[in-house]
Design an enzyme around this catalytic site. Structure first.
Site, PDB file in Angstrom:
ATOM      1  N   GLY A   1      25.521 -19.768  39.277  1.00 24.78           N
ATOM      2  CA  GLY A   1      24.821 -20.912  38.713  1.00 24.78           C
ATOM      3  C   GLY A   1      23.626 -20.488  37.886  1.00 24.78           C
ATOM      4  N   LEU A   2      22.572 -21.312  37.911  1.00 21.36           N
ATOM      5  CA  LEU A   2      21.349 -21.071  37.130  1.00 21.36           C
ATOM      6  C   LEU A   2      21.643 -20.948  35.636  1.00 21.36           C
ATOM      7  CD1 LEU A   2      19.473 -18.549  39.470  1.00 21.36           C
ATOM      8  CD2 LEU A   2      19.145 -21.025  39.285  1.00 21.36           C
ATOM      9  N   CYS A   3      22.559 -21.785  35.149  1.00 13.83           N
ATOM     10  CA  CYS A   3      22.878 -21.780  33.712  1.00 13.83           C
ATOM     11  C   CYS A   3      22.925 -23.212  33.180  1.00 13.83           C
ATOM     12  CB  CYS A   3      24.182 -21.037  33.443  1.00 13.83           C
ATOM     13  SG  CYS A   3      25.555 -21.467  34.524  1.00 13.83           S
ATOM     14  N   GLY A   4      22.026 -24.044  33.675  1.00 10.07           N
ATOM     15  CA  GLY A   4      21.929 -25.411  33.186  1.00 10.07           C
ATOM     16  C   GLY A   4      23.152 -26.243  33.537  1.00 10.07           C
TER      17      GLY A   4
ATOM     18  N   PHE B   1      26.074 -25.961  32.256  1.00  8.67           N
ATOM     19  CA  PHE B   1      27.271 -25.238  31.817  1.00  8.67           C
ATOM     20  C   PHE B   1      28.491 -25.568  32.688  1.00  8.67           C
ATOM     21  CE2 PHE B   1      30.014 -21.499  32.267  1.00  8.67           C
ATOM     22  CZ  PHE B   1      30.352 -21.241  30.946  1.00  8.67           C
TER      23      PHE B   1
END
Length: 292
Positions: A87-90, A92
């Site tokens: 994760g940690l990709c908005g 996406f």
């Protein structure tokens, strides 16, 4: 008002988080360059091959020549969502899940039997919780992203379509445009979509096959399909790093703004505490003077 100790601990926590997000942004930028180079190099070859594939498929009407272009009554559909492992990709990953839901709930697929072949851990985790059957052999391709690992998933989808297990196969992935922009694509992988012909074009095209028609069908078309599948995965991989780089950049900037506010709060709290101590000292001195 929060105490000096609480504000100081908050500043330390935000500063530590800012260092992490900044490091993650730098890592994503390094990975993005490699992923971007790979997809840029593949795109011209893939696009030309896709056009050739559509032409060859639409130009063949003989029995057995268009196994992967046969239109059938749609009862069973395979959807291949391509997400990331982390994760940690908005938005996406959530955008892909949302696009899959929209596709499943569309009029075209209403009442059809849906199965999901997830690529990426986030897609696997998301659809595993739902009522759709999930094929779980291929979601970990990003652990070793090569053409050989991706083609196994493509071969599974192609063989299942050829056997009649599925009547349509869709790819749902993020197309890489630039660091800040990823475009969600929902494409029909199988059957092969014929090229749209211009309205004024009425002449049938004659094809010359070398070395033979059988070779084209048995070799070129399957390889072309695998390339298209691999391209979708590479597009998603580059998009993931771009999305993470953007998300971590914004997180770093937000942390910097929050640190400014916290430091201002700390200084105000500290000043208020000093002022209070001074007032207490002055008040105590005046009380002693009055007693004397």
């Amino acid at each position: 008002m929060a105490s000096l100790k609480e504000v100081k601990e908050r500043i330390k926590s935000v500063s530590s988080t800012q260092q992490i997000t900044k490091a993650m942004k730098m890592v994503a930028a390094a990975k993005l360059r490699r992923a971007q180079d790979r997809i840029i190099q593949l795109r011209p070859y893939s696009e030309k091959l896709a056009a050739l594939l559509a032409n060859v498929s639409s130009g063949n009407t003989e029995e057995g020549m268009n196994t992967y272009a046969q239109e059938r009554e749609v009862n069973k559909v395979l959807i291949v969502p391509v997400t990331s492992d982390r994760g940690l990709c908005g938005a996406f990953n959530s955008n892909i899940v949302k696009a899959c839901r929209n596709l499943i709930n569309s009029n075209e697929l209403a009442g059809k039997h849906i199965e999901v072949l997830p690529i990426g851990k986030k897609a696997f985790d998301s659809f595993k919780k739902r009522e759709y059957p999930v094929i779980n052999q291929f979601w970990g391709v990003f652990g070793d992203l090569t053409f050989d690992t991706v083609k196994e998933a493509a071969e599974y989808a192609m063989q299942a379509y050829a056997d009649g297990t599925y009547d349509k196969v869709y790819l749902v992935y993020n197309e890489f445009k630039n660091v800040a922009t990823q475009i969600v694509r929902t494409e029909q992988f199988l059957p092969i979509v014929e090229l749209e012909r211009e309205e004024n074009t009425t002449t049938n095209i004659d094809y010359i096959y070398e070395p033979s028609k059988d070779f084209i069908v048995e070799e070129l078309i399957p390889k072309s399909l695998k390339i298209q599948f691999y391209k979708a995965v590479l597009e998603s991989n580059a998009s993931e790093h771009g999305a993470r780089m953007t998300a971590m950049g914004k997180a770093t900037d937000n942390a910097a703004e929050l640190l400014k506010e916290l430091k201002l709060t700390y200084n105000r709290t500290r000043q208020a505490a000093i002022t209070k101590e001074i007032l207490e000292i002055v008040g105590g001195a005046e009380a002693l003077a009055a007693q004397g």
